[in-house]
Design an enzyme around this catalytic site. Structure first.
Site, mmCIF file in Angstrom:
data_model
loop_
_atom_site.group_PDB
_atom_site.id
_atom_site.type_symbol
_atom_site.label_atom_id
_atom_site.label_comp_id
_atom_site.label_asym_id
_atom_site.label_seq_id
_atom_site.Cartn_x
_atom_site.Cartn_y
_atom_site.Cartn_z
ATOM 1 N N GLU A 131 13.541 -33.297 -79.276
ATOM 2 C CA GLU A 131 14.132 -34.318 -78.402
ATOM 3 C C GLU A 131 15.402 -33.831 -77.706
ATOM 4 O OE1 GLU A 131 12.952 -37.831 -77.793
ATOM 5 O OE2 GLU A 131 14.152 -36.980 -76.210
ATOM 6 N N LYS A 207 14.458 -27.449 -68.647
ATOM 7 C CA LYS A 207 14.201 -28.832 -69.075
ATOM 8 C C LYS A 207 13.065 -29.438 -68.255
ATOM 9 C CE LYS A 207 19.050 -29.123 -70.301
ATOM 10 N NZ LYS A 207 20.389 -29.413 -69.807
ATOM 11 N N GLY A 304 26.955 -32.400 -75.595
ATOM 12 C CA GLY A 304 28.048 -32.744 -76.509
ATOM 13 C C GLY A 304 27.522 -32.788 -77.924
HETATM 14 N N1 LIG Z 1 26.125 -28.101 -77.084
HETATM 15 C C1 LIG Z 1 25.415 -28.993 -76.458
HETATM 16 O O1 LIG Z 1 25.956 -29.935 -75.876
HETATM 17 C C2 LIG Z 1 23.911 -28.905 -76.441
HETATM 18 C C3 LIG Z 1 23.155 -29.891 -75.780
HETATM 19 C C4 LIG Z 1 21.766 -29.834 -75.801
HETATM 20 C C5 LIG Z 1 21.147 -28.785 -76.447
HETATM 21 N N2 LIG Z 1 21.893 -27.793 -77.050
HETATM 22 C C6 LIG Z 1 21.200 -26.711 -77.702
HETATM 23 O O2 LIG Z 1 21.521 -26.703 -79.078
HETATM 24 C C7 LIG Z 1 21.498 -25.369 -79.580
HETATM 25 C C8 LIG Z 1 22.840 -25.072 -80.240
HETATM 26 O O3 LIG Z 1 23.873 -25.215 -79.281
HETATM 27 P P1 LIG Z 1 25.442 -25.233 -79.689
HETATM 28 O O4 LIG Z 1 26.145 -25.713 -78.474
HETATM 29 O O5 LIG Z 1 25.620 -25.934 -80.967
HETATM 30 O O6 LIG Z 1 25.712 -23.670 -79.860
HETATM 31 P P2 LIG Z 1 26.993 -22.982 -80.502
HETATM 32 O O7 LIG Z 1 28.135 -23.922 -80.594
HETATM 33 O O8 LIG Z 1 27.164 -21.678 -79.794
HETATM 34 O O9 LIG Z 1 26.511 -22.680 -82.008
HETATM 35 C C9 LIG Z 1 25.572 -21.701 -82.319
HETATM 36 C C10 LIG Z 1 25.535 -21.541 -83.834
HETATM 37 O O10 LIG Z 1 24.532 -20.584 -84.141
HETATM 38 C C11 LIG Z 1 25.096 -19.568 -84.983
HETATM 39 N N3 LIG Z 1 24.452 -18.295 -84.652
HETATM 40 C C12 LIG Z 1 24.339 -17.713 -83.441
HETATM 41 N N4 LIG Z 1 23.655 -16.571 -83.536
HETATM 42 C C13 LIG Z 1 23.347 -16.418 -84.845
HETATM 43 C C14 LIG Z 1 22.660 -15.426 -85.585
HETATM 44 N N5 LIG Z 1 22.147 -14.350 -84.996
HETATM 45 N N6 LIG Z 1 22.531 -15.612 -86.911
HETATM 46 C C15 LIG Z 1 23.053 -16.700 -87.531
HETATM 47 N N7 LIG Z 1 23.697 -17.672 -86.862
HETATM 48 C C16 LIG Z 1 23.851 -17.516 -85.547
HETATM 49 C C17 LIG Z 1 26.586 -19.546 -84.700
HETATM 50 O O11 LIG Z 1 27.262 -19.057 -85.826
HETATM 51 P P3 LIG Z 1 28.872 -18.935 -85.923
HETATM 52 O O12 LIG Z 1 29.369 -20.358 -85.816
HETATM 53 O O13 LIG Z 1 29.142 -18.348 -87.258
HETATM 54 O O14 LIG Z 1 29.282 -18.083 -84.775
HETATM 55 C C18 LIG Z 1 26.855 -21.034 -84.435
HETATM 56 O O15 LIG Z 1 27.102 -21.701 -85.640
HETATM 57 C C19 LIG Z 1 21.171 -24.479 -78.369
HETATM 58 O O16 LIG Z 1 19.797 -24.237 -78.322
HETATM 59 C C20 LIG Z 1 21.584 -25.337 -77.190
HETATM 60 O O17 LIG Z 1 20.858 -25.021 -76.011
HETATM 61 C C21 LIG Z 1 23.250 -27.850 -77.068
#
Ligand SMILES: NC(=O)c1ccc[n+]([C@@H]2O[C@H](COP(=O)([O-])OP(=O)(O)OC[C@H]3O[C@@H](n4cnc5c(N)ncnc54)[C@H](OP(=O)(O)O)[C@@H]3O)[C@@H](O)[C@H]2O)c1
Length: 440
Positions: A131, A207, A304
């Site tokens: 979702e 998307k 967010g």
């Molecule tokens: N942020 C948004 O508003 C949003 C909205 C819709 C969808 N999404 C989707 O949600 C997902 C996560 O987004 P996010 O914004 O939460 O990303 P983020 O803040 O960059 O967090 C990524 C997390 O993944 C971990 N990580 C990255 N590479 C890794 C690896 N090789 N091994 C182990 N852990 C790893 C990082 O670890 P560390 O913390 O230790 O560096 C971090 O905890 C993505 O697919 C994004 O497209 C995000």
């Protein structure tokens, strides 16, 4: 009460940390709603020592998402790492191969491998819920995949990138340039250090590709999308649009036509009095047009930590409430082997209204010549106006703005080429497509 649902969460960043917090704070309420506890059994991220403001005591830690997905004692694998390949792809494949249910927010992964992952999930009796991958907190996947089953969709479209919408809204409200607004978006954390993925339209395209598959039952075709970003939109375009009764938005649009499916992402003029034109800043909106329901417009937070975690939580609780042996919701709305091949409608046969802005040398006959070139190509004009700056020197270039009635893209391209060949254009012509919501 049934056994707890054991989940493993890979990725403890913006979304992952927000999810852990909500699951811990609302554990009793969730247990009542789902009829069973949801237990975080394992987590993974890169840096074990980072302070994330969440309590991870008693939860198994894995350095590698793949290790967690392949080995942890869990029922559901939640992937919040991100990226189409690498740790996200490998771990989701491993979890599905084990028959674990998977929840992900990863649009890039689904846009590239969605059909293949759906096949693996179906083969292993696993659910794959996503979702949060489209329009963040707006429940558009559930609407398309479940609530509107049986509807025939004619068009689905939306504002699905908060960064672009924030930039366009600020340009209009404050008369600032694209570059100034982009810098502000980066400072406020709305845009990445490398913003190209957002502003060139790729994020919206991912998307849109997922929505297209759910709406039209065709295979995901994320590489087959007409793409134009917002970098060429000037404050002059925004003002001219306003004066003509329109607002410029970056829309992703998928539409069924006689020759196939149009998938396009481009700056679009929408009528100022339409609901979608009022969607400002980082907010997202998705419109679904179908034969039984009519028109549905959903507006809400597209990104967010907590809004995205809300969508992920909904996917997890759906799994918690599902009963073993019950009919499963097909990952992509229908079984993967029944998806139809994607049939692309050519962009040059797109039909719609167009805004055309030309800067021309101030010569006698130019205005009439432009009108003639339009007529030569069978284009009927809603309006044509000439503007010159009040303080312009005599003979300085002037701007001519045309708005067409519905016409074929090919005719517009041919007319603009013919005008270019006349030699009186100064700089590049600007063409922006007009999209009209059905009713709202
Ligand atoms: N942020 C948004 O508003 C949003 C909205 C819709 C969808 N999404 C989707 O949600 C997902 C996560 O987004 P996010 O914004 O939460 O990303 P983020 O803040 O960059 O967090 C990524 C997390 O993944 C971990 N990580 C990255 N590479 C890794 C690896 N090789 N091994 C182990 N852990 C790893 C990082 O670890 P560390 O913390 O230790 O560096 C971090 O905890 C993505 O697919 C994004 O497209 C995000």
């Amino acid at each position: 009460m049934a056994d707890a649902l054991r989940i493993g969460i890979a990725g403890l960043g913006t979304v992952g940390a927000a999810l852990v917090r909500i699951l811990q704070q609302r554990s009793n309420e969730l247990a009542i709603s789902c009829g069973r506890k949801i237990e975080i059994a394992a987590v993974s991220a890169r840096n074990r020592n980072k302070d994330r403001g969440i309590d991870l005591s008693g939860i198994a830690w894995y350095d590698e998402p793949l290790d967690l997905a392949a080995n942890a004692d869990i029922d559901v694998y939640v992937e919040l790492v991100g990226g189409a390949n690498g740790a996200a792809e490998a771990s989701v494949r491993a979890a599905l191969a084990r028959g674990l249910h998977v929840v992900t927010a990863n649009k890039a992964l689904l846009a590239r491998y969605g059909v293949e992952l759906a096949r693996i999930a179906e083969k292993n009796g696993a659910l794959l819920n996503y979702e949060a991958a489209v329009a963040g907190g707006i429940p558009v996947i559930k609407a398309l995949r479940e609530s509107l089953t049986g509807n025939h969709f004619s068009r689905v479209y939306g504002i699905m990138n908060g960064t672009c919408n924030y930039i366009l809204s600020r340009m209009e409200k404050e008369g600032l340039s694209f570059d100034e607004c982009l810098k502000d978006a980066q400072r406020l954390g709305y845009a990445e250090a490398d913003p190209s993925f957002d502003i060139e339209g790729n994020d919206t395209a991912h998307k849109l590709a997922i929505m297209t598959t759910l709406a039209f039952g065709s295979e995901i075709a994320a590489d087959d999308i007409y793409l134009e970003g917002i970098t060429n939109i000037s404050i002059e375009d925004i003002r001219a649009a306003n004066e003509l009764g329109y607002r410029i938005k970056l829309l992703g649009v998928a539409q069924k036509t006689d020759t196939g499916i149009e998938q396009r992402v481009h700056p679009t003029m929408v009528p100022l009095d339409s609901v979608i034109a009022q969607v400002d800043g980082v907010t997202n909106a998705v419109a679904l047009e179908s034969d039984i329901l009519g028109e549905l417009l959903m507006v809400g937070p597209g990104a967010g930590g907590s809004a995205t975690a809300s969508a992920v939580l909904g996917d997890i609780t759906d799994i918690a409430k599902s009963r073993p042996g019950a009919q499963q919701v097909p990952v992509l709305g229908r079984p993967a082997h029944l998806l139809e091949p994607y049939r692309r409608a050519q962009m040059r046969s797109h039909e719609g209204g167009y805004f055309i802005r030309l800067t021309v040398a101030d010569r006698i006959g130019v205005f009439a010549n432009i009108a003639t070139r339009m007529a030569d190509n069978g284009i009927s004009l809603e309006s044509i106006v000439q503007r010159s700056q009040p303080d312009a020197e005599p003979g300085a270039p002037v701007t001519i703005i045309l708005v067409t009635h519905a016409t074929m893209e090919e005719a517009v391209r041919n007319a603009v080429s013919a005008i270019r060949a006349e030699g009186y254009l100064v700089g590049e012509p600007q063409t922006i497509r007009i999209e009209r919501p059905k009713t709202v």
